[in-house]
Design a protein around this motif. Structure first.
Motif, PDB file in Angstrom:
ATOM      1  N   MET A 211       0.820  -1.205   0.000  1.00  0.00           N
ATOM      2  CA  MET A 211       0.000   0.000   0.000  1.00  0.00           C
ATOM      3  C   MET A 211       0.859   1.263   0.000  1.00  0.00           C
ATOM      4  N   GLY A 213       3.449   1.489  -1.775  1.00  0.00           N
ATOM      5  CA  GLY A 213       4.116   1.504  -3.072  1.00  0.00           C
ATOM      6  C   GLY A 213       5.504   0.919  -3.038  1.00  0.00           C
ATOM      7  N   PHE A 273      -5.669  -7.140  -4.409  1.00  0.00           N
ATOM      8  CA  PHE A 273      -5.264  -5.792  -4.801  1.00  0.00           C
ATOM      9  C   PHE A 273      -5.910  -5.409  -6.136  1.00  0.00           C
ATOM     10  N   GLU A 274      -5.901  -6.324  -7.085  1.00  0.00           N
ATOM     11  CA  GLU A 274      -6.523  -6.049  -8.382  1.00  0.00           C
ATOM     12  C   GLU A 274      -8.018  -5.793  -8.230  1.00  0.00           C
ATOM     13  N   ALA A 276      -9.512  -4.562  -5.734  1.00  0.00           N
ATOM     14  CA  ALA A 276      -9.711  -3.276  -5.063  1.00  0.00           C
ATOM     15  C   ALA A 276      -9.231  -2.101  -5.901  1.00  0.00           C
ATOM     16  N   LEU A 278      -6.130  -1.524  -6.884  1.00  0.00           N
ATOM     17  CA  LEU A 278      -4.825  -1.056  -6.416  1.00  0.00           C
ATOM     18  C   LEU A 278      -3.729  -1.479  -7.384  1.00  0.00           C
ATOM     19  N   PRO A 279      -2.590  -0.791  -7.381  1.00  0.00           N
ATOM     20  CA  PRO A 279      -1.492  -1.141  -8.296  1.00  0.00           C
ATOM     21  C   PRO A 279      -0.969  -2.550  -8.038  1.00  0.00           C
ATOM     22  N   ASP A 324      -9.530  -4.731   3.105  1.00  0.00           N
ATOM     23  CA  ASP A 324     -10.580  -3.719   3.224  1.00  0.00           C
ATOM     24  C   ASP A 324     -10.409  -2.918   4.504  1.00  0.00           C
ATOM     25  N   LEU A 327      -7.547  -0.439   4.053  1.00  0.00           N
ATOM     26  CA  LEU A 327      -7.945   0.678   3.200  1.00  0.00           C
ATOM     27  C   LEU A 327      -8.756   1.691   3.988  1.00  0.00           C
ATOM     28  N   ARG A 330      -6.484   3.508   6.601  1.00  0.00           N
ATOM     29  CA  ARG A 330      -5.646   4.538   5.989  1.00  0.00           C
ATOM     30  C   ARG A 330      -6.450   5.798   5.722  1.00  0.00           C
TER      31      ARG A 330
END
Length: 332
Positions: A211, A213, A273-274, A276, A278-279, A324, A327, A330
């Motif tokens: 998260m 990066g 991640f996909e 949601a 996210l990268p 979740d 996320l 954060r």
């Protein structure tokens, strides 16, 4: 019922206390924590933990009008332990120097916390005449053994952490036999789930790194295996160990029995991640520690037979729920 939870402000403790207060509204809970690996504001950030009250040194511990009290103190201090345990019905001893890595870096501190601190808690529980003492252990005492781990295998710890947790199990058994303290030791497998904001476990660490990066660091080639258990399943096992009648000097594996490699875990996380948006997760290789066992999973048949406990949440569902939570945490 009056519950004392050491290390109660951490990942396992906060989830356990939330479940106790939600499912047993007439019970009272006191936390004993030195906040070395947690923060009070994080612990008391959401219901039902928001009702927590910090206790002054001269305040009564078990006030009938207080549902959740917090003592800031250390299990290595016997005076603090005696104050906290007096009047308790159940002690859940979670406070510890956790993890293989920290124990290798500082084995003396690991011993002081996990052996000396546990001995203090058992002495406090003995003086208080508690109805149950639940000790948090792990798969680390088993160490260099061929899985699945059971309660009857010969322990061969591969780290100071495993050795100190094994000593804690032994003291629990000794206090049950020699002094009649009704102890139960639970060997937790690798726990994950909500509220793991500071948890150093593999799932929480991987999610935090991704998260942010950053590349996820996999120590070794990722073929090492673990048994991942959701926090809701674990806290249910703790409550059963604390309240099931007739237990004393017992040891239970608390695990799913499912062997999952780190590579398989990463593939599942990538899917979440996909989903949601996210990268993609990046990966880098780190050095595998000598004390890091290659395979680890456990057989929890004894817990099923004697506690009526079985895991209910599979890894895919649990990872989605955990991501979740991160996320939302954060954003909040």
């Amino acid at each position: 019922m009056k519950w004392l939870v050491t290390g109660g402000a951490g990942f396992v403790g906060s989830n356990l206390i939330a479940s106790i207060l939600s499912e047993r509204p007439d019970d009272r809970v006191v936390v004993l924590d030195n906040f070395s690996a947690s923060a009070y504001d994080e612990f008391a950030s959401a219901p039902p933990l928001a009702q927590a009250e910090r206790l002054a040194p001269d305040a009564p511990v078990w006030d009938a009008n207080r549902t959740l009290g917090v003592i800031e103190g250390d299990i290595r201090d016997m005076e603090t332990v005696e104050r906290a345990t007096a009047g308790a019905d159940i002690v859940v001893h979670l406070a510890a120097n956790t993890g293989v890595g920290p124990s290798v870096e500082n084995p003396r501190l690991d011993s002081e916390m996990n052996i000396g601190g546990t001995l203090n808690m058992l002495e406090g529980a003995r003086a208080a005449g508690v109805k149950r003492f639940v000790f948090a252990s792990s798969g680390a005492p088993a160490g260099l053994t061929e899985p699945p781990i059971t309660e009857t295998i010969a322990p061969r710890p591969a780290s100071p952490y495993g050795a100190s947790k094994l000593a804690g199990e032994a003291y629990c058994c000794a206090y049950a036999v020699a002094f009649g303290v009704p102890t139960v030791a639970l060997r937790f497998s690798n726990i994950y789930g909500p509220r793991s904001w500071r948890k150093g476990s593999v799932v929480a660490t991987f999610i935090r790194q991704a998260m942010a990066g950053e590349p996820i660091t996999v120590n070794g080639d990722g073929t090492q295996t673990r048994d991942f258990i959701h926090i809701d399943d674990l806290t249910r096992a703790i409550r059963l160990a604390a309240t099931t009648s007739g237990l004393s000097g017992e040891l239970y594996q608390v695990a799913t029995g499912c062997e999952t490699s780190v590579n398989q875990l990463l593939a599942l996380l990538q899917e979440k991640f996909e989903a949601a948006g996210l990268p993609a997760i990046k990966r880098r290789q780190g050095e595998r520690a000598a004390a890091d066992v290659q395979r680890n999973f456990a057989d929890a048949s004894k817990a099923a037979q004697e506690l009526g406990w079985r895991p209910q949440k599979d890894l895919s569902e649990g990872l989605a729920e955990t991501l979740d939570w991160f996320l939302h945490y954060r954003r909040d």
